[in-house]
Design a protein around this motif. Sequence first.
Motif, PDB file in Angstrom:
ATOM      1  N   ASN A 378       0.829  -1.201   0.000  1.00  0.00           N
ATOM      2  CA  ASN A 378       0.000   0.000   0.000  1.00  0.00           C
ATOM      3  C   ASN A 378       0.866   1.254   0.000  1.00  0.00           C
ATOM      4  N   GLY A 379       2.044   1.149  -0.621  1.00  0.00           N
ATOM      5  CA  GLY A 379       2.944   2.304  -0.653  1.00  0.00           C
ATOM      6  C   GLY A 379       4.234   1.879  -1.309  1.00  0.00           C
ATOM      7  N   GLY A 380       5.209   2.786  -1.374  1.00  0.00           N
ATOM      8  CA  GLY A 380       6.485   2.493  -2.019  1.00  0.00           C
ATOM      9  C   GLY A 380       7.344   1.605  -1.155  1.00  0.00           C
ATOM     10  N   ARG A 381       7.701   2.136   0.003  1.00  0.00           N
ATOM     11  CA  ARG A 381       8.448   1.309   0.947  1.00  0.00           C
ATOM     12  C   ARG A 381       7.408   0.572   1.772  1.00  0.00           C
ATOM     13  N   VAL A 382       7.479  -0.736   1.784  1.00  0.00           N
ATOM     14  CA  VAL A 382       6.380  -1.546   2.287  1.00  0.00           C
ATOM     15  C   VAL A 382       6.626  -2.032   3.708  1.00  0.00           C
ATOM     16  N   LEU A 383       7.784  -2.664   3.894  1.00  0.00           N
ATOM     17  CA  LEU A 383       8.132  -3.214   5.210  1.00  0.00           C
ATOM     18  C   LEU A 383       9.583  -2.881   5.519  1.00  0.00           C
ATOM     19  N   ASN A 384       9.912  -2.869   6.787  1.00  0.00           N
ATOM     20  CA  ASN A 384      11.295  -2.717   7.222  1.00  0.00           C
ATOM     21  C   ASN A 384      11.644  -3.928   8.071  1.00  0.00           C
ATOM     22  N   ALA A 385      12.744  -4.590   7.710  1.00  0.00           N
ATOM     23  CA  ALA A 385      13.231  -5.683   8.544  1.00  0.00           C
ATOM     24  C   ALA A 385      14.388  -5.145   9.377  1.00  0.00           C
ATOM     25  N   ARG A 398      20.856 -10.859  10.699  1.00  0.00           N
ATOM     26  CA  ARG A 398      19.506 -11.045  11.249  1.00  0.00           C
ATOM     27  C   ARG A 398      18.466 -10.279  10.437  1.00  0.00           C
ATOM     28  N   ALA A 399      18.825  -9.056  10.033  1.00  0.00           N
ATOM     29  CA  ALA A 399      17.875  -8.263   9.242  1.00  0.00           C
ATOM     30  C   ALA A 399      17.585  -8.972   7.918  1.00  0.00           C
ATOM     31  N   TYR A 400      18.641  -9.502   7.273  1.00  0.00           N
ATOM     32  CA  TYR A 400      18.443 -10.164   5.980  1.00  0.00           C
ATOM     33  C   TYR A 400      17.706 -11.486   6.113  1.00  0.00           C
ATOM     34  N   LYS A 401      17.979 -12.218   7.183  1.00  0.00           N
ATOM     35  CA  LYS A 401      17.278 -13.493   7.360  1.00  0.00           C
ATOM     36  C   LYS A 401      15.768 -13.230   7.389  1.00  0.00           C
ATOM     37  N   ALA A 403      14.214 -10.350   6.283  1.00  0.00           N
ATOM     38  CA  ALA A 403      13.755  -9.703   5.036  1.00  0.00           C
ATOM     39  C   ALA A 403      13.520 -10.745   3.949  1.00  0.00           C
ATOM     40  N   LEU A 404      14.431 -11.712   3.854  1.00  0.00           N
ATOM     41  CA  LEU A 404      14.341 -12.673   2.751  1.00  0.00           C
ATOM     42  C   LEU A 404      13.327 -13.778   3.025  1.00  0.00           C
ATOM     43  N   SER A 405      12.715 -13.742   4.207  1.00  0.00           N
ATOM     44  CA  SER A 405      11.644 -14.706   4.487  1.00  0.00           C
ATOM     45  C   SER A 405      10.288 -14.149   4.052  1.00  0.00           C
ATOM     46  N   ILE A 406      10.290 -12.916   3.554  1.00  0.00           N
ATOM     47  CA  ILE A 406       9.046 -12.273   3.095  1.00  0.00           C
ATOM     48  C   ILE A 406       8.978 -12.383   1.573  1.00  0.00           C
ATOM     49  N   HIS A 407       7.817 -12.693   1.066  1.00  0.00           N
ATOM     50  CA  HIS A 407       7.701 -12.832  -0.385  1.00  0.00           C
ATOM     51  C   HIS A 407       6.558 -12.000  -0.937  1.00  0.00           C
ATOM     52  N   CYS A 408       6.865 -11.337  -2.036  1.00  0.00           N
ATOM     53  CA  CYS A 408       5.856 -10.518  -2.682  1.00  0.00           C
ATOM     54  C   CYS A 408       6.323 -10.295  -4.112  1.00  0.00           C
ATOM     55  N   GLN A 409       5.400 -10.382  -5.052  1.00  0.00           N
ATOM     56  CA  GLN A 409       5.758 -10.261  -6.468  1.00  0.00           C
ATOM     57  C   GLN A 409       6.481  -8.942  -6.748  1.00  0.00           C
ATOM     58  N   GLY A 410       7.699  -9.056  -7.319  1.00  0.00           N
ATOM     59  CA  GLY A 410       8.441  -7.865  -7.732  1.00  0.00           C
ATOM     60  C   GLY A 410       9.052  -7.055  -6.608  1.00  0.00           C
ATOM     61  N   MET A 411       9.046  -7.588  -5.396  1.00  0.00           N
ATOM     62  CA  MET A 411       9.587  -6.864  -4.236  1.00  0.00           C
ATOM     63  C   MET A 411      11.048  -6.481  -4.483  1.00  0.00           C
ATOM     64  N   GLN A 412      11.420  -5.256  -4.137  1.00  0.00           N
ATOM     65  CA  GLN A 412      12.783  -4.796  -4.365  1.00  0.00           C
ATOM     66  C   GLN A 412      13.519  -4.662  -3.024  1.00  0.00           C
ATOM     67  N   VAL A 413      14.632  -5.382  -2.918  1.00  0.00           N
ATOM     68  CA  VAL A 413      15.430  -5.367  -1.685  1.00  0.00           C
ATOM     69  C   VAL A 413      16.891  -5.233  -2.072  1.00  0.00           C
ATOM     70  N   ARG A 414      17.581  -4.250  -1.579  1.00  0.00           N
ATOM     71  CA  ARG A 414      19.031  -4.186  -1.826  1.00  0.00           C
ATOM     72  C   ARG A 414      19.720  -5.282  -1.033  1.00  0.00           C
ATOM     73  N   ARG A 415      20.730  -5.901  -1.641  1.00  0.00           N
ATOM     74  CA  ARG A 415      21.396  -7.010  -0.954  1.00  0.00           C
ATOM     75  C   ARG A 415      22.683  -6.567  -0.264  1.00  0.00           C
ATOM     76  N   ASP A 416      23.003  -5.266  -0.335  1.00  0.00           N
ATOM     77  CA  ASP A 416      24.310  -4.838   0.174  1.00  0.00           C
ATOM     78  C   ASP A 416      24.210  -3.771   1.267  1.00  0.00           C
ATOM     79  N   ILE A 417      23.078  -3.781   2.002  1.00  0.00           N
ATOM     80  CA  ILE A 417      22.967  -2.820   3.099  1.00  0.00           C
ATOM     81  C   ILE A 417      24.036  -3.163   4.149  1.00  0.00           C
ATOM     82  N   GLY A 418      24.841  -2.185   4.494  1.00  0.00           N
ATOM     83  CA  GLY A 418      25.890  -2.407   5.492  1.00  0.00           C
ATOM     84  C   GLY A 418      27.204  -2.920   4.914  1.00  0.00           C
ATOM     85  N   ALA A 419      27.219  -3.268   3.613  1.00  0.00           N
ATOM     86  CA  ALA A 419      28.436  -3.863   3.038  1.00  0.00           C
ATOM     87  C   ALA A 419      29.620  -2.892   3.112  1.00  0.00           C
TER      88      ALA A 419
END
Length: 424
Positions: A378-385, A398-401, A403-419
């Motif tokens: 219901n918006g651009g940024r949907v959830l925060n893990a 822990r945040a990625y574990k 985040a990646l347990s949530i599924h939604c068509q076309g969901m966009q998640v950066r994989r390098d937060i904190g890298a």
Amino acid sequence: MKVLVVGQGGREHALVRALKQSPSVAEVHALPGSDGIAQDATCHAQDWRDFAAMTGFCQRERFDLVVIGPENPLVDGLADALRAGGVAVFGPSREAAKLEGSKIFCKEFLLEAGVPTARSIVVNSVDSVRMAAGEFLPPYVLKADGLAAGKGVYICKTLRELEDAARDLFDDKVLGSAGERALLEEFKPGYEISYLILTDGESFEPLPLAQDHKRLFDRDEGPNTGGMGVVAPMVMDHELRERLDREVIQPTLRLLRKRASEGRGFLFRGVLFVGLMMTDEGPSVLEFNTRFGDPETQAILPLFDGDWGVVFREAAMGRLPKMSWKNLNSCCVVLAAAGYPDAPVKGLVIEGVREAVERESYLLHAGTKRQNNDWVTNGGRVLNAVGLGTSLSEAVERAYKLALSIHCQGMQVRRDIGAKALDA
Ligand code: AMP
Ligand code: GLY
């Protein structure tokens, strides 16, 4: 205490959660809140734009404190209206919120305070941009003066791109009156840091340094967004940290105090968010926000070792308390809808959402809605893990574990937060 949080995004859900965990707080309310926030607070449909009705509502409900999340109510003067009605408010006055509401006002303030910031020229037409461009080297930075929900800054590699941006603002008026005037400014290379301080206009308490990731894609590529993820605290060497306080915070506070003493409604009781570029020459201020960052807040609030209710209430009364911080790291990964930031798709079913049960990793709702027993976008940024840990890598993991347990068509998640922070 009975506390009201104004707003409806992930930042406000984080505020609600922090207040719910505060021993001083008995009841948390939100306005308008959201279906996700309603799990932790009583939500109200009252329209904040009607100041008289809003003041009456807060008086009738006898809120001991109102915490204003987003910039629009602050820039419009909600804090002033509530204070005039005897309500304790955490959030700056309309005059003070101009530091965020007008980039030109902010630039004048920075120059008067003697705070390092990019050289700039005020422009108001395509011609004036063409004339001023000769004073700068590419890439060019063009910033709309007014509030633009993160869409007001154009970074242009060529003169041609700059002219296109100027036409967007001044001819096509894509940002309306927010783009009537703009700053053309020098590009500052470096890395970005979000430095938030709490202030009552007299003294300040620094919050842990945070690093947002503003671009949509990994390795800082793709379009700018409101922020795709944050880690905190950022480690900074002692000398640089001292420079930051000496060159940026102290002169800013001196001028805040001076403005307050001149009257004219300048009252700063809230958060000053200093957006910094750390360059080879030292810190340079990109912008001020006069509110908590989103998603910085989600990563910063859980690091405090104390009662947020007390801190906000005391700051609202002009008596900022001393704060201490847990020896913890945090990471907030943003899950954004398909199509974000241009045209986020609403109504897509999200699978895997469950209520926060664990203390070291949990979901906050930023743009979700309940529909036929499902959670939907219901918006651009949907959830925060959010992940917490005794090391940055643990927090990130822990945040990625989660985040990646949530599924939604076309969901966009950066994989390098904190890298970047982990590499450094
Ligand atoms: P702002 O809304 O002012 O924070 O700008 C949005 C983004 O544009 C910032 O997070 C920076 O990444 C970038 N930006 C803004 N001003 C400059 C500048 N003078 N030099 C380089 N990058 C900038
Ligand atoms: N995360 C950047 C902002 O709140 O403006």
